[in-house]
Scaffold this motif. Sequence first.
Motif, PDB file in Angstrom:
ATOM      1  N   PRO A 157      -0.827  -3.292  -8.841  1.00 31.48           N
ATOM      2  CA  PRO A 157      -0.087  -2.500  -8.984  1.00 31.48           C
ATOM      3  C   PRO A 157      -0.209  -2.006  -7.490  1.00 31.48           C
ATOM      4  N   PHE A 158       0.758  -1.240  -6.910  1.00 26.46           N
ATOM      5  CA  PHE A 158       0.801  -0.761  -5.681  1.00 26.46           C
ATOM      6  C   PHE A 158      -0.281   0.367  -5.505  1.00 26.46           C
TER       7      PHE A 158
ATOM      8  N   ILE B 187       3.247  -7.370  -5.923  1.00 31.10           N
ATOM      9  CA  ILE B 187       2.731  -6.140  -5.858  1.00 31.10           C
ATOM     10  C   ILE B 187       3.851  -5.327  -7.109  1.00 31.10           C
ATOM     11  N   SER B 188       3.330  -4.806  -7.963  1.00 36.28           N
ATOM     12  CA  SER B 188       4.255  -4.082  -8.882  1.00 36.28           C
ATOM     13  C   SER B 188       4.496  -2.615  -8.431  1.00 36.28           C
TER      14      SER B 188
ATOM     15  N   LEU C 129       2.882  -0.882 -15.848  1.00 34.41           N
ATOM     16  CA  LEU C 129       4.107  -1.959 -15.606  1.00 34.41           C
ATOM     17  C   LEU C 129       3.337  -3.178 -14.929  1.00 34.41           C
ATOM     18  N   ALA C 130       2.223  -3.189 -14.390  1.00 36.32           N
ATOM     19  CA  ALA C 130       1.595  -4.197 -13.672  1.00 36.32           C
ATOM     20  C   ALA C 130       1.012  -5.077 -14.971  1.00 36.32           C
TER      21      ALA C 130
ATOM     22  N   THR D 166      -6.656   1.554  -9.737  1.00 36.77           N
ATOM     23  CA  THR D 166      -5.431   2.405 -10.437  1.00 36.77           C
ATOM     24  C   THR D 166      -6.071   3.176 -11.383  1.00 36.77           C
ATOM     25  N   ASP D 167      -6.738   2.677 -12.276  1.00 35.58           N
ATOM     26  CA  ASP D 167      -7.401   3.415 -13.340  1.00 35.58           C
ATOM     27  C   ASP D 167      -8.687   2.744 -13.943  1.00 35.58           C
ATOM     28  N   SER D 168      -9.736   3.498 -13.927  1.00 36.07           N
ATOM     29  CA  SER D 168     -11.105   2.893 -14.591  1.00 36.07           C
ATOM     30  C   SER D 168     -10.786   2.257 -16.084  1.00 36.07           C
ATOM     31  N   GLY D 169     -11.327   0.936 -16.025  1.00 38.93           N
ATOM     32  CA  GLY D 169     -11.066  -0.073 -17.240  1.00 38.93           C
ATOM     33  C   GLY D 169      -9.674  -0.650 -17.046  1.00 38.93           C
TER      34      GLY D 169
END
Length: 330
Positions: A217-218, A187-188, A236-237, A262-265
Amino acid sequence: MLTTTEIRSALQATGPRQEALFAEARRARDAHFGPVFILRGVVEITNVCRVNCDYCPMRRDNTTHNERYFMAAEDIVQRAKAIHEAGIDIILLQGGETTRSLSAVREAIPGIRELYDGNVEVLLNLGNMKRSQYQELRDVGATSYILKHETSDPELHQIMRHEPLEQRLRCMRDLLDLGYKVGTGVISSLPGQTLDSLVEDIELAGELGVHMCSVSPFVPAPDTPLAQESSGSLDLALNAIAILRICYPHILIPSVSALEKTDSGGQSRGLAAGANVMTVNFTGDAARDRYLIYGKNRYVVRLQHVLEIAEQAGLQRRGSVFLEPAPSVP
Ligand code: SF4
């Protein structure tokens, strides 16, 4: 292979330096595997867990919004049938850590193998077990196992998982010793994690000699002690994925749903950073809504989404790399 200093620096890459890092990772992936990605189907067999990880809504102490379920062996085989019909030859059985699911899994594996005449990778992600239990599952036909170290910092591991890192590592060594293909994961941006500890996470994957490694990613999830923390950094991930690929070109690296959450895409960017595995969800609606991996609002990966982003990435779908090739007919 990158040095510790180079890994530390690459984790912080942005802009053109990050693009160059990803391009090198893609070259390493394509040189080792070709322009392909490996497709898996997952069945989430239970949301019951005896562990109490601070980042997970399926933790033992979350009794408010965790409506518990166990799949019976016949339900697991039914879900596997849908994966078989989709032409996927890797079945991932995933669930919380509980011995109560063991008998169903032990009973389901031969049924799954029968669907495929034995040409199937049965991949498990069911947590720490005794060596004898891993042996039993291997004996009935399990091929591979995911057991993530999550963080290699022993103190942080204890704080976050309330379990000793050493116990986890002992399980990983047992699995490798028993002939499983083993996947770990990191887990980053985990709260309390330093950049140096993420460097050590990457290096530990190499030292363990595992066959697969993920980076997630967390994700701050509801009904957990970390619900109010900020989301992990997608960049970071992705940098960690690219570094893993450059350091260990031969390992499988999934582009996980936490990237998309975490983010679309995010999953598309995971492939661009050198990942080469995608997992489609086949749990079925009723159980899936109760499998709170990142809370009720998680990102569920469908086949169409995977095929679209793989095509954009120029990657062809392929099956398990861990199965023996079929003997050629003279
Ligand atoms: S992360 Fe896994 S081991 Fe930890 S509480 Fe959640 S299901 Fe259990």
